[in-house]
Design a protein around this motif. Structure first.
Motif, PDB file in Angstrom:
ATOM      1  N   UNK A 304       0.841  -1.189   0.000  1.00 57.43           N
ATOM      2  CA  UNK A 304       0.000   0.000   0.000  1.00 57.43           C
ATOM      3  C   UNK A 304       0.877   1.241   0.000  1.00 57.43           C
ATOM      4  N   UNK A 305       0.503   2.222  -0.808  1.00 59.23           N
ATOM      5  CA  UNK A 305       1.154   3.528  -0.775  1.00 59.23           C
ATOM      6  C   UNK A 305       0.060   4.576  -0.674  1.00 59.23           C
ATOM      7  N   UNK A 306       0.132   5.416   0.356  1.00 61.90           N
ATOM      8  CA  UNK A 306      -0.932   6.382   0.599  1.00 61.90           C
ATOM      9  C   UNK A 306      -0.337   7.741   0.948  1.00 61.90           C
ATOM     10  N   UNK A 307      -0.915   8.797   0.372  1.00 60.61           N
ATOM     11  CA  UNK A 307      -0.453  10.165   0.608  1.00 60.61           C
ATOM     12  C   UNK A 307      -1.635  11.020   1.056  1.00 60.61           C
ATOM     13  N   UNK A 308      -1.382  11.915   2.014  1.00 62.58           N
ATOM     14  CA  UNK A 308      -2.430  12.834   2.461  1.00 62.58           C
ATOM     15  C   UNK A 308      -1.873  14.243   2.599  1.00 62.58           C
ATOM     16  N   UNK A 323       0.411  20.525   5.424  1.00 61.03           N
ATOM     17  CA  UNK A 323       1.189  19.412   5.951  1.00 61.03           C
ATOM     18  C   UNK A 323       1.056  18.212   5.021  1.00 61.03           C
ATOM     19  N   UNK A 324       2.146  17.475   4.884  1.00 57.91           N
ATOM     20  CA  UNK A 324       2.191  16.303   4.012  1.00 57.91           C
ATOM     21  C   UNK A 324       2.455  15.054   4.844  1.00 57.91           C
ATOM     22  N   UNK A 325       1.815  13.970   4.452  1.00 53.47           N
ATOM     23  CA  UNK A 325       2.030  12.691   5.136  1.00 53.47           C
ATOM     24  C   UNK A 325       2.037  11.570   4.108  1.00 53.47           C
TER      25      UNK A 325
END
Length: 343
Positions: A304-308, A323-325
């Motif tokens: 899984x690769x997830x960006x928020x 903000x990046x996560x």
């Protein structure tokens, strides 16, 4: 302590510390899991989440807050969790016989009276202005099948936290007269604490509701000669639901509430729409703080690769940008019969 500390820091760090305190991040206490994709770290927030999925999951994440600010908060974290049976299968590298009718397997998992055990570990490093904190959690969960519809999980975790003060990130007008600064320097600039956390989780095939508390039986192993506020207990509630819209789409609304006597109640709301367990989009909201957006995809049913991204709603956050996560997760064991419960 916060007001005294402000006297000894430079302008950039002053702004950063004020922003951290304003959104409820502790400066000298354990972290409050200020994560948009909190569901990946659910077993650290609530140890009862350890082992609710019959597989072993590993994840690692990076969160960069207020990207335009100098010395902005930065968090690295990683965790592993799974059922005891899942760990045994992984270590022995023996795969179970695949069933042609997966619903029979799911029915077996919800036989009343069944007992399972979950294990988990979590590691994180946080940088907030002049403070760096390292935290380690180890968790255990006892899972009991109440009926064909629901299970209850009771979890316990222990945590070790080490906080360090970096004097290079502050400017002191009169070091010899500043008691707070001298306290940190003379005390070695670090503090180590131990504590216990408890959690309970009620869940079924499509929903979950959990409560946990942090800070039980907490003790400090060394004294840094600085008067600190007893933060008391932290309280967390995590809830979610898997709503299958059709054979291809699943809607996953979830929420996490955080409370401490020194910080106001905050709630993160998040809704994720998944397509065939392969790709997902999500939107969310954090009380009076930010609008949340996320995107992710899965590779070969294991990775899984997830960006928020958090778009701030307040004036201070707007000046410091968003903000990046980023989270990378991997299923060590997956027989394609037991589907992920949280992801």
């Amino acid at each position: 302590m916060v007001r005294d500390l402000i006297k000894c820091i430079n302008q950039q760090t002053f702004i950063l510390v004020i922003m951290s305190a304003w959104i409820g991040l502790p400066l000298s206490a354990q972290e409050q899991f200020h994560l948009t994709q909190f569901i990946y770290s659910a077993h650290a927030i609530n140890p009862a989440f350890s082992g609710v999925e019959d597989q072993v999951n590993v994840h690692a994440g990076l969160r960069r807050q207020w990207t335009s600010a100098n010395n902005a908060p930065l968090t690295h974290y990683a965790g592993i969790k799974g059922s005891l049976d899942g760990f045994k299968r992984t270590l022995s590298d023996k795969r179970s016989l695949r069933m042609s009718v997966p619903r029979l397997y799911n029915r077996m998992q919800f036989e009343p009276g069944n007992v399972a055990h979950g294990l988990g570990a979590y590691f994180s490093t946080d940088r907030q202005g002049p403070f760096n904190r390292t935290s380690i959690y180890f968790s255990y969960a006892y899972i009991y099948t109440m009926s064909r519809s629901f299970k209850i999980s009771m979890g316990l975790s222990g945590h070790l936290g080490v906080q360090r003060f970096n004097q290079d990130r502050v400017s002191v007008y009169n070091p010899a007269m500043d008691q707070v600064y001298q306290g940190y320097i003379n005390g070695g600039g670090s503090k180590t604490d131990l504590g216990l956390n408890l959690g309970v989780l009620l869940y079924g095939k499509n929903l979950f509701l959990g409560y946990s508390t942090h800070g039980l039986a907490e003790t400090t192993l060394n004294n840094i000669n600085v008067e600190d506020i007893d933060q008391g207990l932290y309280h967390f509630v995590i809830a979610g639901y898997n709503l299958r819209l059709n054979n291809q789409l699943t809607l996953q609304p979830s929420a996490m509430a955080k409370y401490n006597q020194y910080y106001k109640l905050t709630v993160d709301y998040l809704a994720k729409l998944k397509f065939r367990e392969l790709i997902w989009l999500g939107l969310g909201y954090r009380d009076e703080d930010a609008v949340l957006a996320l995107f992710g995809f899965m590779i070969e049913e294991k990775l899984h690769l997830s960006y928020s991204y958090d778009a701030p709603l307040n004036t201070i956050g707007s000046e410091a940008r968003g903000s990046h996560e980023l989270v990378l997760a991997f299923r060590i064991y997956n027989d394609r019969v037991s589907k992920p419960f949280l992801w």
